[in-house]
Write an enzyme that holds these catalytic residues in place. Sequence first.
Site, PDB file in Angstrom:
ATOM      1  N   VAL A 124      62.687 -13.963 -14.981  1.00 42.09           N
ATOM      2  CA  VAL A 124      62.039 -13.409 -16.174  1.00 42.09           C
ATOM      3  C   VAL A 124      61.231 -14.483 -16.895  1.00 42.09           C
ATOM      4  O   VAL A 124      61.745 -15.565 -17.187  1.00 42.09           O
ATOM      5  CB  VAL A 124      63.083 -12.802 -17.136  1.00 42.09           C
ATOM      6  CG1 VAL A 124      62.387 -12.170 -18.336  1.00 42.09           C
ATOM      7  CG2 VAL A 124      63.938 -11.768 -16.408  1.00 42.09           C
ATOM      8  N   CYS A 125      59.981 -14.150 -17.228  1.00 41.84           N
ATOM      9  CA  CYS A 125      59.076 -15.118 -17.824  1.00 41.84           C
ATOM     10  C   CYS A 125      59.481 -15.514 -19.238  1.00 41.84           C
ATOM     11  O   CYS A 125      59.414 -16.686 -19.597  1.00 41.84           O
ATOM     12  CB  CYS A 125      57.653 -14.559 -17.840  1.00 41.84           C
ATOM     13  SG  CYS A 125      56.419 -15.646 -18.573  1.00 41.84           S
ATOM     14  N   PHE A 126      59.886 -14.550 -20.068  1.00 45.41           N
ATOM     15  CA  PHE A 126      60.019 -14.813 -21.501  1.00 45.41           C
ATOM     16  C   PHE A 126      61.327 -15.505 -21.887  1.00 45.41           C
ATOM     17  O   PHE A 126      61.606 -15.676 -23.063  1.00 45.41           O
ATOM     18  CB  PHE A 126      59.866 -13.506 -22.290  1.00 45.41           C
ATOM     19  CG  PHE A 126      58.467 -13.303 -22.822  1.00 45.41           C
ATOM     20  CD1 PHE A 126      58.176 -13.527 -24.157  1.00 45.41           C
ATOM     21  CD2 PHE A 126      57.449 -12.919 -21.980  1.00 45.41           C
ATOM     22  CE1 PHE A 126      56.895 -13.360 -24.650  1.00 45.41           C
ATOM     23  CE2 PHE A 126      56.164 -12.745 -22.454  1.00 45.41           C
ATOM     24  CZ  PHE A 126      55.877 -12.965 -23.794  1.00 45.41           C
TER      25      PHE A 126
END
Length: 269
Positions: A140-142
């Site tokens: 997941v990026c965030f």
Amino acid sequence: MRSLQDCLFRDGASNMAVDSAILAAVAGGDQPPTLRLYGWDPFSLSLGYGQRSRDVDFDALASRAWDLVRRPTGGKAILHGDELTYSLSLPLDHPLAGGDIVESYRRISAGFLRALEILGLAADAPHQGERARGADLGPVCFEMPSHYEISVGGRKLIGSAQLRRRGALLQHGALPLVGDLARICDVLHFASEASRALRKQNLRDRALTLAEAAGKPLTWSAAASAIEQGFAGAFDLEIMPDQLSPAESNQVEQLLAERFRNPAWTHKR
């Protein structure tokens, strides 16, 4: 600087094709530096260029009728929906693009800091991100801020990624407006449900939406207007409203067929 407020929200493949077509036009000298502001319909899960497609729970994605697309830029998965997305295409000889990728991130972040001031928010001073060597940051990026991304109260608000190609750069990123950022974990694979729950909590602890930061909902249009004003003010630019040219629209159709709606591209890893 040319500005495209793409208020007719598009599906994931179309959004990535439009960004790539604009980049090609700017790189070829056919268009000036371009800021594009846009949204997504339906919700779309985007994978970074080198991310494994096996990170995706395809059954869960299909049950929600959400799209899947692979970005031309790197990074990890992002769920696009209740957000404003931006892309910035610049020739590499533009003042904002000078130096390496990290240096250009630092310069460009000033436009977003000014935009948040216009919206009444005080963002954290952006800094060069540090990540533990060999750390498992998950799909997941965030979950973690990277270089010069924008945070409020220590929690990531605007995530960005950059690509340089043929004498130009494309930087695009997401500003979540509302909603539960942890929804993305429901369409990704994890080793266990405990691991999924941990990632969800990490996301909620480490990132936030514009509504959470402001203490009230703010519309897509208000955020878009603030970003345009922020870039104009921070960089002393004249913002010129525009739309895709016929040549760019033709390039979009070609990119959709060859790349962004091609399963060989989306599922290549």
